[in-house]
Design a protein around this motif. Structure first.
Motif, PDB file in Angstrom:
ATOM      1  N   ASN A  53       0.846  -1.196   0.000  1.00 34.94           N
ATOM      2  CA  ASN A  53       0.000   0.000   0.000  1.00 34.94           C
ATOM      3  C   ASN A  53       0.876   1.238   0.000  1.00 34.94           C
ATOM      4  O   ASN A  53       1.951   1.240   0.592  1.00 34.94           O
ATOM      5  N   VAL A  54       0.414   2.259  -0.651  1.00 38.40           N
ATOM      6  CA  VAL A  54       1.127   3.529  -0.637  1.00 38.40           C
ATOM      7  C   VAL A  54       0.163   4.594  -0.122  1.00 38.40           C
ATOM      8  O   VAL A  54      -1.010   4.621  -0.500  1.00 38.40           O
ATOM      9  N   ARG A  55       0.670   5.404   0.787  1.00 36.89           N
ATOM     10  CA  ARG A  55      -0.112   6.537   1.306  1.00 36.89           C
ATOM     11  C   ARG A  55       0.783   7.765   1.261  1.00 36.89           C
ATOM     12  O   ARG A  55       1.929   7.701   0.838  1.00 36.89           O
ATOM     13  N   ASP A  56       0.231   8.876   1.699  1.00 38.01           N
ATOM     14  CA  ASP A  56       1.042  10.093   1.835  1.00 38.01           C
ATOM     15  C   ASP A  56       1.773  10.497   0.566  1.00 38.01           C
ATOM     16  O   ASP A  56       2.895  10.992   0.616  1.00 38.01           O
ATOM     17  N   ILE A  57       1.170  10.191  -0.562  1.00 43.69           N
ATOM     18  CA  ILE A  57       1.722  10.748  -1.807  1.00 43.69           C
ATOM     19  C   ILE A  57       0.569  11.419  -2.544  1.00 43.69           C
ATOM     20  O   ILE A  57      -0.605  11.180  -2.245  1.00 43.69           O
TER      21      ILE A  57
ATOM     22  N   GLY B  30      -6.927  -5.862   4.728  1.00 41.27           N
ATOM     23  CA  GLY B  30      -7.233  -7.271   4.983  1.00 41.27           C
ATOM     24  C   GLY B  30      -7.116  -8.081   3.707  1.00 41.27           C
ATOM     25  O   GLY B  30      -6.148  -7.945   2.972  1.00 41.27           O
ATOM     26  N   ALA B  31      -8.134  -8.890   3.477  1.00 41.40           N
ATOM     27  CA  ALA B  31      -8.117  -9.753   2.301  1.00 41.40           C
ATOM     28  C   ALA B  31      -8.321  -8.923   1.038  1.00 41.40           C
ATOM     29  O   ALA B  31      -9.109  -7.989   1.039  1.00 41.40           O
ATOM     30  N   PRO B  32      -7.608  -9.280  -0.014  1.00 41.12           N
ATOM     31  CA  PRO B  32      -7.790  -8.537  -1.265  1.00 41.12           C
ATOM     32  C   PRO B  32      -8.820  -9.161  -2.210  1.00 41.12           C
ATOM     33  O   PRO B  32      -8.939  -8.730  -3.342  1.00 41.12           O
ATOM     34  N   TYR B  33      -9.566 -10.172  -1.760  1.00 42.09           N
ATOM     35  CA  TYR B  33     -10.403 -10.939  -2.685  1.00 42.09           C
ATOM     36  C   TYR B  33     -11.885 -10.639  -2.501  1.00 42.09           C
ATOM     37  O   TYR B  33     -12.363 -10.533  -1.370  1.00 42.09           O
ATOM     38  N   ASP B  34     -12.608 -10.537  -3.597  1.00 46.74           N
ATOM     39  CA  ASP B  34     -14.029 -10.170  -3.526  1.00 46.74           C
ATOM     40  C   ASP B  34     -14.841 -11.199  -2.753  1.00 46.74           C
ATOM     41  O   ASP B  34     -15.879 -10.871  -2.199  1.00 46.74           O
ATOM     42  N   ASP B  35     -14.365 -12.437  -2.697  1.00 46.44           N
ATOM     43  CA  ASP B  35     -15.126 -13.458  -1.965  1.00 46.44           C
ATOM     44  C   ASP B  35     -14.915 -13.356  -0.459  1.00 46.44           C
ATOM     45  O   ASP B  35     -15.496 -14.114   0.303  1.00 46.44           O
ATOM     46  N   GLU B  36     -14.064 -12.420  -0.033  1.00 44.78           N
ATOM     47  CA  GLU B  36     -13.783 -12.311   1.403  1.00 44.78           C
ATOM     48  C   GLU B  36     -14.170 -10.943   1.965  1.00 44.78           C
ATOM     49  O   GLU B  36     -13.845 -10.635   3.104  1.00 44.78           O
ATOM     50  N   LEU B  37     -14.830 -10.105   1.168  1.00 48.80           N
ATOM     51  CA  LEU B  37     -15.112  -8.740   1.617  1.00 48.80           C
ATOM     52  C   LEU B  37     -16.489  -8.626   2.255  1.00 48.80           C
ATOM     53  O   LEU B  37     -17.426  -9.319   1.867  1.00 48.80           O
ATOM     54  N   THR B  38     -16.601  -7.706   3.215  1.00 49.29           N
ATOM     55  CA  THR B  38     -17.906  -7.417   3.825  1.00 49.29           C
ATOM     56  C   THR B  38     -18.626  -6.403   2.923  1.00 49.29           C
ATOM     57  O   THR B  38     -17.992  -5.717   2.121  1.00 49.29           O
ATOM     58  N   PRO B  39     -19.957  -6.264   3.089  1.00 48.14           N
ATOM     59  CA  PRO B  39     -20.685  -5.267   2.286  1.00 48.14           C
ATOM     60  C   PRO B  39     -20.105  -3.864   2.463  1.00 48.14           C
ATOM     61  O   PRO B  39     -20.022  -3.100   1.497  1.00 48.14           O
ATOM     62  N   ASP B  40     -19.664  -3.521   3.668  1.00 45.38           N
ATOM     63  CA  ASP B  40     -19.072  -2.190   3.891  1.00 45.38           C
ATOM     64  C   ASP B  40     -17.773  -2.020   3.099  1.00 45.38           C
ATOM     65  O   ASP B  40     -17.494  -0.952   2.562  1.00 45.38           O
TER      66      ASP B  40
END
Ligand SMILES: Cc1cc2nc3c(=O)[nH]c(=O)nc-3n(C[C@H](O)[C@H](O)[C@H](O)COP(=O)(O)O)c2cc1C
Ligand SMILES: [Fe+2]
Ligand SMILES: [Fe+2]
Length: 417
Positions: free
Chosen positions: A16-20, A178-188
């Motif tokens: 992940n990259v932030r602060d740019i 967390g998980a990068p996979y659509d099968d592991e994501l919550t609705p939020d």
């Protein structure tokens, strides 16, 4: 940073990259992920670079060791897209592993030379229909998707697992914790990435909407049967329902020409509070209209967020005073950017204060005309100094008019769909 298995034989390396400021310009309040994919047959290929900003070799070596892969095993580096967020790691990688072949498009070669100096680097040029056999059934097939987002872009497809690696296409902003996979994501989490996908699309891809439409057409034909997983270089991996991100991107493309959603974006700027004092009337009227609305102040709010909101809005309210016979400058910058990114055919209402001459509307008309933005204006309301009760009544009336136009445009579009 993270190393996970997408499907047997395919691994995702990500950071992940932030602060740019992305592209040195766009704020990314929620960060962005960068991913590479390793395809492992008898030979090993790494598709896209994931650590343009994040220190090769440490990150790469740490993630490879999690996967029990030695850096010396990497035979091919597939460069789908030359932009330095994906290729910026090449020199550092070369120092680590001098013996490998770059696999990329013909158009990328002169770019690579210009950005990195190729020397005696081994290169294999691929185009539409070309393949690369890695063994154990993993055959990579390449498709040109020019101008998504640079002219040299290709997509890489692993025929064994049905995994499409389209680089910037189907990507989104938003760091992945967390998980990068659509099968592991919550609705939020889905909602979060949907918002971040619109931000990414509108800020980075928008100007290339027509080439993106062509790429979508190519991918759509292969969905289900051939393409089972979509693994972009930014954002989540779609392995349960790749059709969802394709459908989302199709909608984002369609928003360019409008109508978009039943939404209105209000953008205002004010030096002494005169224009600002009319904004509560605008907001109150929008609330009554039942439309979703968002409010931004210039120059306080960033242009990337404004662009993302306007991309999904069918109506726009621009409120600004006259400044040196023209528009309040930060508003002119926003309008220019909206027009350049081709936020087209919106319904727009302008209001604002002036002192003695006015002039904001002339500049606004000029920008819209020059970019052929096709905006349709509700009659503007300009007031001298502070707005009177009559001015506010007229503003209310015009905002109602704008809302009616937005409702009608959506209704007509729904009938057509
Ligand atoms: C730097 C500056 C330049 C201005 N230029 C113009 C102008 O060219 N024409 C005009 O009619 N009013 C001009 N004005 C007057 C403003 O438009 C007027 O004060 C207006 O009420 C400001 O609205 P606001 O309170 O929303 O900032 C200017 C004011 C400032 C401070
Ligand atoms: Fe890019
Ligand atoms: Fe990118």
């Amino acid at each position: 940073m993270n190393a996970t298995t997408v499907t047997p034989g395919i691994f995702r390396l990500s950071t992940n990259v932030r602060d740019i400021l992305f592209e040195g310009l766009w704020p990314i309040p929620n960060g962005v992920s960068l991913s590479s994919y390793i395809v492992k047959g008898d030979k090993v290929a790494i598709v896209d670079g994931f650590c343009g900003w994040d220190g090769v070799p440490e990150t790469l070596l740490a993630l490879l060791s999690k996967l029990n892969i030695q850096v010396e095993e990497i035979d091919y580096v597939v460069i789908n897209h030359m932009e330095p967020d994906h290729s910026g790691w090449l020199e550092a990688f070369r120092a680590l592993r001098p013996e490998f072949t770059i696999v990329t498009s013909a158009k990328a070669v002169p770019l690579l030379e210009a950005f990195f100096r190729l020397g005696n680097q081994k290169i294999r040029v691929v185009g539409d229909g070309d393949t690369l056999d890695l063994g154990q059934g993993h055959v990579l097939a390449f498709t040109e998707i020019p101008n998504v987002h640079w002219p040299e872009t290709i997509a890489t497809f692993d025929t064994k697992t049905g995994t499409l690696m389209p680089c910037d296409a189907f990507g989104s902003f938003g760091a992945i914790e967390g998980a990068p996979y659509d099968d592991e994501l919550t609705p939020d989490q889905f909602k979060f990435f949907e918002r971040e996908a619109v931000r990414y699309y509108s800020n980075i891809v928008a100007a290339f909407s027509q080439p993106t439409a062509k790429a979508i057409e190519k991918v759509e034909k292969l969905l289900g049967d051939k393409v089972k997983i979509i693994a972009p270089a930014h954002g989540i991996v779609w392995r349960k329902n790749p059709g969802r991100i394709v459908a989302d991107y199709k909608r984002y493309v369609s928003y360019q020409k409008g109508p978009a959603k039943a939404e209105v974006t209000v953008i205002w700027g004010s030096m002494y509070g005169n224009t600002a004092s009319a904004i509560p009337t605008v907001i109150k009227t929008l609330k009554e209209s039942g439309l979703r609305w968002r409010e931004f102040q210039v120059p306080r709010d960033d242009i990337g967020s404004i662009l993302a909101a306007c991309w999904t809005s069918t109506g726009i309210v621009l409120a600004m005073p006259t400044y040196e016979y023209k528009m309040f400058p930060p508003m002119a910058a926003v309008v220019e950017e909206l027009a350049k990114k081709k936020v087209l055919n919106r319904h727009v209402f302008r209001l604002g204060s002036y002192g003695w001459s006015g002039g904001a509307q002339t500049e606004l008309d000029e920008i819209v005309r020059r970019h052929k933005a096709g905006w349709s204006f509700v009659s503007p309301v300009e007031f001298k100094g502070k707005p009177t009760e009559a001015d506010l009544d007229l503003i209310e009336k015009r905002v109602r008019g704008l809302a009616a136009r937005v409702h009608y445009a959506i209704l007509r579009a729904d009938k057509r769909r």
